[in-house]
Motif scaffolding. Structure first.
Motif, PDB file in Angstrom:
ATOM      1  N   THR A  93     -15.506  20.530   0.900  1.00  0.00           N
ATOM      2  CA  THR A  93     -15.998  20.948  -0.347  1.00  0.00           C
ATOM      3  C   THR A  93     -17.083  21.781  -0.865  1.00  0.00           C
ATOM      4  O   THR A  93     -17.196  23.392  -0.486  1.00  0.00           O
ATOM      5  CB  THR A  93     -15.369  20.510  -1.378  1.00  0.00           C
ATOM      6  OG1 THR A  93     -13.922  20.128  -0.782  1.00  0.00           O
ATOM      7  CG2 THR A  93     -15.071  21.463  -2.634  1.00  0.00           C
ATOM      8  N   ILE A  94     -17.761  21.291  -0.454  1.00  0.00           N
ATOM      9  CA  ILE A  94     -19.571  21.888  -0.421  1.00  0.00           C
ATOM     10  C   ILE A  94     -18.942  23.056   0.870  1.00  0.00           C
ATOM     11  O   ILE A  94     -20.604  23.377   0.650  1.00  0.00           O
ATOM     12  CB  ILE A  94     -20.887  20.686  -0.256  1.00  0.00           C
ATOM     13  CG1 ILE A  94     -20.333  19.356  -1.540  1.00  0.00           C
ATOM     14  CG2 ILE A  94     -21.977  20.950  -0.442  1.00  0.00           C
ATOM     15  CD1 ILE A  94     -20.509  20.282  -2.798  1.00  0.00           C
ATOM     16  N   ILE A  95     -19.320  22.055   1.832  1.00  0.00           N
ATOM     17  CA  ILE A  95     -19.903  23.596   2.903  1.00  0.00           C
ATOM     18  C   ILE A  95     -18.867  25.162   2.622  1.00  0.00           C
ATOM     19  O   ILE A  95     -19.534  26.204   3.052  1.00  0.00           O
ATOM     20  CB  ILE A  95     -18.980  23.000   4.610  1.00  0.00           C
ATOM     21  CG1 ILE A  95     -19.965  21.806   4.367  1.00  0.00           C
ATOM     22  CG2 ILE A  95     -19.651  24.005   5.366  1.00  0.00           C
ATOM     23  CD1 ILE A  95     -21.005  21.740   5.354  1.00  0.00           C
ATOM     24  N   ALA A  96     -17.715  25.249   2.518  1.00  0.00           N
ATOM     25  CA  ALA A  96     -16.697  25.951   1.260  1.00  0.00           C
ATOM     26  C   ALA A  96     -17.615  26.573   0.101  1.00  0.00           C
ATOM     27  O   ALA A  96     -17.366  28.588   0.207  1.00  0.00           O
ATOM     28  CB  ALA A  96     -15.948  25.782   1.350  1.00  0.00           C
ATOM     29  N   LYS A  97     -17.915  26.072  -0.231  1.00  0.00           N
ATOM     30  CA  LYS A  97     -18.754  26.865  -1.692  1.00  0.00           C
ATOM     31  C   LYS A  97     -20.321  27.675  -1.078  1.00  0.00           C
ATOM     32  O   LYS A  97     -20.385  28.685  -1.608  1.00  0.00           O
ATOM     33  CB  LYS A  97     -18.683  25.395  -3.092  1.00  0.00           C
ATOM     34  CG  LYS A  97     -17.788  25.060  -3.609  1.00  0.00           C
ATOM     35  CD  LYS A  97     -18.384  24.406  -4.538  1.00  0.00           C
ATOM     36  CE  LYS A  97     -17.528  23.818  -5.264  1.00  0.00           C
ATOM     37  NZ  LYS A  97     -18.663  22.720  -6.261  1.00  0.00           N
TER      38      LYS A  97
END
Length: 116
Positions: A93-97
């Motif tokens: 999720t953080i990498i996608a953000k």
């Protein structure tokens, strides 16, 4: 103002504590690319807050993020995720953000300014 203090603490952790936990490869990239000295603390704070908390970033900070470069941006996010304080976050999720923030900033910087 508690949220400002939390953000400040997160940025300090982002810049310092992660160093101990970073892989040698990430450390080497950060050092060789001068990632930690390319932009000012207010812009790092804004970008960090966007990725890890709010999802929004100011235009001026987008400019600074693009100057920082994609390699530094990616490595600093990955290093932060290695910190035990962020173990409860979903890395995907953080990498996608992070990617979304980068792409939005890049599009903003590359797009022509609207005429008045």
């Amino acid at each position: 103002m508690v949220s400002l203090n939390v953000y400040s603490i997160l940025v300090v952790l982002f810049l310092t504590c992660g160093t101990v936990m970073a892989t040698k490869e990430n450390d080497q990239i950060i050092k060789e690319s001068n990632c930690e000295t390319k932009t000012g603390l207010p812009y790092v704070l804004e970008a960090f807050t966007s990725i890890f908390i709010t999802g929004s970033i100011l235009n001026k900070c987008c400019s600074e993020l693009v100057v920082l470069g994609k390699v530094c941006h990616s490595v600093l996010v990955k290093r932060t995720l290695e910190n035990p304080l962020f173990k409860d976050l979903n890395p995907a999720t953080i990498i996608a953000k992070s990617i979304k923030t980068w792409n939005n900033c890049l599009a903003l910087i590359d797009s022509p300014s609207p005429s008045a």
